[in-house]
Write a protein that holds these residues in place. Structure first.
Motif, mmCIF file in Angstrom:
data_model
loop_
_atom_site.group_PDB
_atom_site.id
_atom_site.type_symbol
_atom_site.label_atom_id
_atom_site.label_comp_id
_atom_site.label_asym_id
_atom_site.label_seq_id
_atom_site.Cartn_x
_atom_site.Cartn_y
_atom_site.Cartn_z
ATOM 1 N N GLU A 7 -7.304 4.605 -7.415
ATOM 2 C CA GLU A 7 -7.220 3.271 -6.831
ATOM 3 C C GLU A 7 -6.087 3.220 -5.810
ATOM 4 O O GLU A 7 -5.016 3.799 -6.019
ATOM 5 C CB GLU A 7 -6.982 2.232 -7.929
ATOM 6 N N PHE A 8 -6.354 2.520 -4.715
ATOM 7 C CA PHE A 8 -5.371 2.332 -3.655
ATOM 8 C C PHE A 8 -5.279 0.849 -3.340
ATOM 9 O O PHE A 8 -6.255 0.110 -3.502
ATOM 10 C CB PHE A 8 -5.787 3.079 -2.370
ATOM 11 N N SER A 9 -4.121 0.444 -2.837
ATOM 12 C CA SER A 9 -4.004 -0.941 -2.365
ATOM 13 C C SER A 9 -4.823 -1.059 -1.079
ATOM 14 O O SER A 9 -5.205 -0.046 -0.471
ATOM 15 C CB SER A 9 -2.539 -1.290 -2.095
ATOM 16 N N ASP A 10 -5.081 -2.285 -0.669
ATOM 17 C CA ASP A 10 -5.818 -2.487 0.581
ATOM 18 C C ASP A 10 -5.096 -1.826 1.743
ATOM 19 O O ASP A 10 -5.725 -1.202 2.605
ATOM 20 C CB ASP A 10 -5.998 -3.984 0.857
ATOM 21 N N GLU A 14 -6.516 1.274 4.040
ATOM 22 C CA GLU A 14 -6.642 1.149 5.499
ATOM 23 C C GLU A 14 -5.878 2.271 6.202
ATOM 24 O O GLU A 14 -6.356 2.858 7.175
ATOM 25 C CB GLU A 14 -6.143 -0.219 5.962
ATOM 26 N N ASP A 15 -4.670 2.583 5.685
ATOM 27 C CA ASP A 15 -3.893 3.692 6.261
ATOM 28 C C ASP A 15 -4.632 5.011 6.114
ATOM 29 O O ASP A 15 -4.667 5.821 7.057
ATOM 30 C CB ASP A 15 -2.511 3.787 5.597
ATOM 31 N N LEU A 16 -5.239 5.242 4.951
ATOM 32 C CA LEU A 16 -6.015 6.469 4.749
ATOM 33 C C LEU A 16 -7.192 6.546 5.716
ATOM 34 O O LEU A 16 -7.472 7.608 6.280
ATOM 35 C CB LEU A 16 -6.522 6.551 3.303
#
Length: 81
Positions: A7-10, A14-16
Motif C-alpha cells: 500500500e502507498f499513499s496517494d 503519484e510519485d511512483l
C-alpha cells in the motif's frame, strides 16, 4: 511466482507513476528493482560486516597493542574494593 501487495499513499503512488513514466518502465518493475537493489545492499553489508569481524578477530592482539586505551579492563581491574 509469489506476490506481495503493497500500500502507498496517494502522493507516493503519484510519485511512483511519474518516476516510472520518466524512466520508461512500469510501476511494478520500478518497485521490484528498488526492492531487489535494497536486498543486494543488505546482503553486501552483512557480508562486509562478517569479513570485518573475521579480520578483527584474527588481528585482535595487534589491535589491542595498537589501541590499548580502547581495551576493556580485565575482570577485577579498575575496581576499588
Amino acid at each position: 511466482m509469489p506476490a506481495l501487495n503493497v500500500e502507498f499513499s496517494d502522493r507516493e503512488l503519484e510519485d511512483l507513476r511519474q518516476i516510472a513514466k520518466e524512466r520508461g518502465t512500469s510501476m511494478k518493475a520500478l518497485v521490484r528493482e528498488a526492492a531487489a537493489a535494497d536486498i543486494a545492499r543488505h546482503r553486501a553489508l552483512q557480508e562486509g560486516a562478517e569479513a570485518f569481524r573475521r579480520f578483527f578477530a584474527s588481528h585482535a592482539d595487534e589491535f589491542a597493542a595498537a589501541f590499548p586505551d580502547d581495551e576493556a579492563p580485565a575482570r577485577g581491574e579498575g575496581r576499588v574494593a
